[in-house]
Design an enzyme around this catalytic site. Structure first.
Site, PDB file in Angstrom:
ATOM      1  N   HIS A  17       0.765  -1.117   0.057  1.00  0.00           N
ATOM      2  CA  HIS A  17      -0.126   0.197  -0.058  1.00  0.00           C
ATOM      3  C   HIS A  17       0.849   1.266   0.073  1.00  0.00           C
ATOM      4  O   HIS A  17       0.716   1.976  -0.770  1.00  0.00           O
ATOM      5  CB  HIS A  17      -0.697   0.204   1.377  1.00  0.00           C
ATOM      6  CG  HIS A  17      -1.755  -0.861   1.515  1.00  0.00           C
ATOM      7  ND1 HIS A  17      -1.996  -1.675   2.639  1.00  0.00           N
ATOM      8  CD2 HIS A  17      -2.775  -1.303   0.763  1.00  0.00           C
ATOM      9  CE1 HIS A  17      -2.852  -2.516   2.485  1.00  0.00           C
ATOM     10  NE2 HIS A  17      -3.507  -2.281   1.118  1.00  0.00           N
ATOM     11  N   LYS A  42     -16.348  -7.580   6.262  1.00  0.00           N
ATOM     12  CA  LYS A  42     -15.137  -7.952   7.003  1.00  0.00           C
ATOM     13  C   LYS A  42     -15.212  -7.823   8.325  1.00  0.00           C
ATOM     14  O   LYS A  42     -15.924  -7.014   8.961  1.00  0.00           O
ATOM     15  CB  LYS A  42     -13.909  -6.995   6.518  1.00  0.00           C
ATOM     16  CG  LYS A  42     -13.725  -6.977   5.044  1.00  0.00           C
ATOM     17  CD  LYS A  42     -12.688  -6.021   4.605  1.00  0.00           C
ATOM     18  CE  LYS A  42     -12.048  -6.354   3.485  1.00  0.00           C
ATOM     19  NZ  LYS A  42     -10.859  -5.598   3.048  1.00  0.00           N
ATOM     20  N   ARG A  92      -1.770  -5.914  -7.774  1.00  0.00           N
ATOM     21  CA  ARG A  92      -0.509  -6.701  -7.560  1.00  0.00           C
ATOM     22  C   ARG A  92      -0.670  -7.825  -8.742  1.00  0.00           C
ATOM     23  O   ARG A  92       0.455  -8.147  -8.716  1.00  0.00           O
ATOM     24  CB  ARG A  92      -0.959  -7.342  -6.041  1.00  0.00           C
ATOM     25  CG  ARG A  92      -0.860  -6.570  -4.844  1.00  0.00           C
ATOM     26  CD  ARG A  92      -1.334  -7.391  -3.826  1.00  0.00           C
ATOM     27  NE  ARG A  92      -2.751  -7.544  -3.888  1.00  0.00           N
ATOM     28  CZ  ARG A  92      -3.496  -8.018  -2.664  1.00  0.00           C
ATOM     29  NH1 ARG A  92      -3.137  -8.164  -1.742  1.00  0.00           N
ATOM     30  NH2 ARG A  92      -4.865  -8.274  -3.122  1.00  0.00           N
ATOM     31  N   SER A 129      -3.424  -7.757   3.278  1.00  0.00           N
ATOM     32  CA  SER A 129      -3.632  -7.457   4.732  1.00  0.00           C
ATOM     33  C   SER A 129      -4.034  -8.642   5.701  1.00  0.00           C
ATOM     34  O   SER A 129      -3.576  -9.105   6.717  1.00  0.00           O
ATOM     35  CB  SER A 129      -4.815  -6.245   5.299  1.00  0.00           C
ATOM     36  OG  SER A 129      -3.998  -5.026   4.756  1.00  0.00           O
TER      37      SER A 129
END
Length: 157
Positions: A17, A42, A92, A129
């Site tokens: 990030h 989440k 990514r 994460s």
């Protein structure tokens, strides 16, 4: 390009990030708003206020980055309300693009806000994460993948 919004839950923020946002701050003349959000789907390790603190600590010395909490509602509306015509997304891998492209098209259709994709440094292509939290919870050392202040918080220090 003037101002971009880079959204995410950042639970926690990691070096992938940081690398993308730092590069973007050099590209956008008026900077980057890092919009820290809550996703009801989440479960978070850190609450919103603590995530905001972590992200602010990480970027405290970098010009062109400001950090805000993003409330509920559409990302594109949030960006527009801040005067940003661009949403910034770091990629990514090709799976990230496959996930993000439909949302980018919807945001543009709804509000005219464009999404710009910035390829992340390959050194961080494996980072997420979720993976960082999992490795840390099993006793693994994640200090190479997160800023020092985040590593301290993950280890309870």
């Amino acid at each position: 390009m003037k101002l971009a919004v880079c959204p995410g839950s950042f639970d926690p923020i990691h070096n992938g990030h940081v690398e993308v946002i730092a590069r973007a701050a050099k590209i956008f003349a008026d900077g980057v708003i890092v919009a820290v959000s809550n996703n009801p789907a989440k479960t978070y390790r850190f609450g919103l206020e603590e995530r905001l603190e972590m992200v602010r600590e990480v970027f405290s010395l970098l010009d062109g980055v400001r950090v805000e909490a993003m409330g509920g509602g559409l990302l594109a509306e949030y960006a527009r309300s801040r005067g940003a015509a661009t949403v910034l997304k770091g990629l990514r891998n090709s799976r990230d693009f496959d996930f993000e492209a439909p949302m980018a098209a919807m945001n543009r259709s709804l509000t005219g806000v464009e999404t710009i994709f910035l390829a992340g440094d390959p050194r961080y292509s494996q980072l997420s994460s979720s993976l960082i939290k999992e490795v840390e919870s099993l006793g693994g050392d994640v200090s190479d993948y997160v800023p020092r202040s985040v590593a301290r918080r993950l280890s309870g220090g």
